[in-house]
Design an enzyme around this catalytic site. Structure first.
Site, PDB file in Angstrom:
ATOM      1  N   ARG A   1      -0.795 -14.856  12.420  1.00  0.00           N
ATOM      2  CA  ARG A   1       0.023 -13.943  13.235  1.00  0.00           C
ATOM      3  C   ARG A   1       0.294 -14.691  14.538  1.00  0.00           C
ATOM      4  NH1 ARG A   1      -0.371  -7.602  14.673  1.00  0.00           N
ATOM      5  NH2 ARG A   1       0.565  -7.620  12.614  1.00  0.00           N
TER       6      ARG A   1
ATOM      7  N   HIS B   1       8.206  -9.676   9.682  1.00  0.00           N
ATOM      8  CA  HIS B   1       6.911  -9.075   9.333  1.00  0.00           C
ATOM      9  C   HIS B   1       6.944  -8.706   7.843  1.00  0.00           C
ATOM     10  CE1 HIS B   1       3.101  -7.356   9.837  1.00  0.00           C
ATOM     11  NE2 HIS B   1       3.352  -6.333  10.633  1.00  0.00           N
TER      12      HIS B   1
ATOM     13  N   GLN C   1       4.395  -6.206   6.151  1.00  0.00           N
ATOM     14  CA  GLN C   1       4.627  -4.800   6.496  1.00  0.00           C
ATOM     15  C   GLN C   1       5.651  -4.182   5.551  1.00  0.00           C
ATOM     16  OE1 GLN C   1       3.167  -2.826   9.007  1.00  0.00           O
ATOM     17  NE2 GLN C   1       4.157  -1.270   7.770  1.00  0.00           N
TER      18      GLN C   1
ATOM     19  N   ASP D   1      10.325   1.686  15.175  1.00  0.00           N
ATOM     20  CA  ASP D   1       9.169   0.888  15.617  1.00  0.00           C
ATOM     21  C   ASP D   1       9.187   0.919  17.142  1.00  0.00           C
ATOM     22  OD1 ASP D   1       7.048  -0.937  15.774  1.00  0.00           O
ATOM     23  OD2 ASP D   1       8.279  -2.697  15.313  1.00  0.00           O
TER      24      ASP D   1
ATOM     25  N   CYS E   1       5.603   1.324  11.221  1.00  0.00           N
ATOM     26  CA  CYS E   1       4.560   0.333  10.901  1.00  0.00           C
ATOM     27  C   CYS E   1       3.277   0.563  11.693  1.00  0.00           C
ATOM     28  CB  CYS E   1       5.096  -1.074  11.136  1.00  0.00           C
ATOM     29  SG  CYS E   1       5.499  -1.429  12.862  1.00  0.00           S
TER      30      CYS E   1
ATOM     31  N   ARG F   1      -0.716  -1.340   3.201  1.00  0.00           N
ATOM     32  CA  ARG F   1      -0.840  -2.735   3.645  1.00  0.00           C
ATOM     33  C   ARG F   1      -1.889  -3.446   2.782  1.00  0.00           C
ATOM     34  NH1 ARG F   1       0.636  -4.327   8.745  1.00  0.00           N
ATOM     35  NH2 ARG F   1       0.173  -6.390   7.908  1.00  0.00           N
TER      36      ARG F   1
HETATM   37  N1   CP Z   1       1.636  -2.745  11.537  1.00  0.00           N
HETATM   38  C1   CP Z   1       0.850  -3.755  11.947  1.00  0.00           C
HETATM   39  O1   CP Z   1       1.096  -4.939  11.667  1.00  0.00           O
HETATM   40  O2   CP Z   1      -0.253  -3.350  12.644  1.00  0.00           O
HETATM   41  P1   CP Z   1      -1.267  -4.280  13.444  1.00  0.00           P
HETATM   42  O3   CP Z   1      -0.515  -4.853  14.609  1.00  0.00           O
HETATM   43  O4   CP Z   1      -2.360  -3.347  13.859  1.00  0.00           O
HETATM   44  O5   CP Z   1      -1.754  -5.381  12.540  1.00  0.00           O
HETATM   45  N1  NVA Z   2       7.523  -4.994  16.456  1.00  0.00           N
HETATM   46  C1  NVA Z   2       6.104  -4.857  16.683  1.00  0.00           C
HETATM   47  C2  NVA Z   2       5.359  -4.696  15.394  1.00  0.00           C
HETATM   48  C3  NVA Z   2       3.886  -4.477  15.546  1.00  0.00           C
HETATM   49  C4  NVA Z   2       3.168  -4.358  14.245  1.00  0.00           C
HETATM   50  C5  NVA Z   2       5.608  -6.070  17.448  1.00  0.00           C
HETATM   51  O1  NVA Z   2       6.005  -7.202  17.134  1.00  0.00           O
HETATM   52  O2  NVA Z   2       4.831  -5.885  18.385  1.00  0.00           O
END
Ligand code: CP
Ligand code: NVA
Length: 309
Positions: free
Chosen positions: A108, A135, A138, A226, A265, A293
């Site tokens: 990540r 993502h 997700q 989101d 998400c 997930r």
């Molecule tokens: N939706 C998602 O990716 O959640 P986290 O940021 O908690 O991993």
């Molecule tokens: N768009 C958000 C998603 C978090 C799971 C971010 O990148 O912070």
């Protein structure tokens, strides 16, 4: 065979369908079991996944960890700040070294190129656990949730409201690969990446972009939003103001199809992109979505490690 999963297109429509079928079957097969129990066939026994986090996470961290445990494997979870990566060791060298220790790597990170570079220099599969660009894991969970609820993805019209961000990019990509239309309502200045839209359309995807939330919501089956401020972005009053007409509230939901569902998400910012009455309401599938997930990523891990497909 070992394959990386940086974006949904890496698997193509056949690979995605295979993974979604696998996720449904595996979820069904372990219904009622304690969450830490290993699946009967333990397909990843002897395998280890390393996870690198350059950003916060709750769902991705825990669901990948539990996914590996249920498949019979193990994990090593690292924050980049405590790795040499955090003091300037290159992604390429990190990739080469980790490939000698573990069977797969999840990352990540902010810059999408870092995930691509990790995959390029690693000898083991690399999975994108979120970048600023996409993502994909997700959206595997989101698609699984819609299939469970409606029986199929085909025939579902998806509608996105708010920021043109990483999660939206993966929805647009998914729609073009698996054949569902995606409508997008977002304010000027916060559009999704035009290259993502162009790639989806080049694949035959049905993508519609509008400034008018009412136009996009009309008759839609899957309503998605989101956070307006993603990780790494500065909190900006100006952006919040521009987003307000795209808030998912009861009035917006009333214009969607009568049996429309709501996805997010998470983490959510209640009172910003969505109101409590919607996210906690009868059309919301957010807890199944979060659970999925785990099930979707088990299938992604099996595909990456050549156990399916
Ligand atoms: N939706 C998602 O990716 O959640 P986290 O940021 O908690 O991993
Ligand atoms: N768009 C958000 C998603 C978090 C799971 C971010 O990148 O912070």
């Amino acid at each position: 065979m070992s394959r990386s999963f940086i974006d949904l297109a890496d698997a193509g429509s056949a690979g995605l369908t295979l993974m979604l079928d696998e996720a449904i079957a595996r979820k069904q097969a372990r219904k009622g079991l304690p969450k830490g129990r290993i699946d009967a066939d333990a397909p990843l026994a002897g395998h280890t996944l390393a996870m690198i986090f350059e950003k916060n996470s709750t769902r991705t961290r825990v669901s990948f960890d539990m996914a590996m445990r249920q498949l019979g494997g193990t994990t090593i979870v690292m924050d980049s700040g405590s790795m040499q990566l955090g003091r300037g060791e290159t992604i390429a060298d990190t990739a080469r070294v980790l490939s000698r220790y573990v069977d797969a790597i999840m990352i990540r990170t902010d810059d999408h190129q870092k995930a691509l570079d990790l995959a390029r220099y690693a000898d083991v599969p690399v999975i994108n656990g979120l970048t600023d660009q996409s993502h994909p894991c997700q959206i595997m969970a989101d698609m699984l949730t819609v299939i469970e609820h409606r029986g199929a993805l085909t025939g579902s019209r998806w509608a996105w409201f708010g920021d043109g961000n990483n999660v939206l990019h993966s929805i647009v990509e998914a729609g073009s690969l698996l054949g569902f239309p995606v409508g997008i309502a977002c304010p000027e200045g916060y559009d999704p990446d035009p290259a993502v839209i162009a790639a989806a359309r080049a694949r035959g995807g049905d993508v519609r972009l509008s400034r008018d939330a009412a136009e996009i919501v009309a008759g839609a089956d899957v309503i998605v939003t989101d956070t307006w401020i993603s990780m790494g972005q500065a909190h900006a009053e100006e952006k919040l103001k521009a987003m307000m007409p795209y808030q998912v509230d009861e009035a917006l939901m009333a214009r969607a199809a009568a049996d429309a569902v709501f996805l997010h998400c998470l983490p959510a910012h209640r009172g910003e992109e969505v109101v409590d009455a919607v996210i906690d309401g009868p059309q919301s599938l957010i807890w199944d979505e979060a659970e999925n997930r785990l099930h979707a990523q088990k299938a992604v891990l099996l595909w990456c490690l050549g156990k399916i497909g």
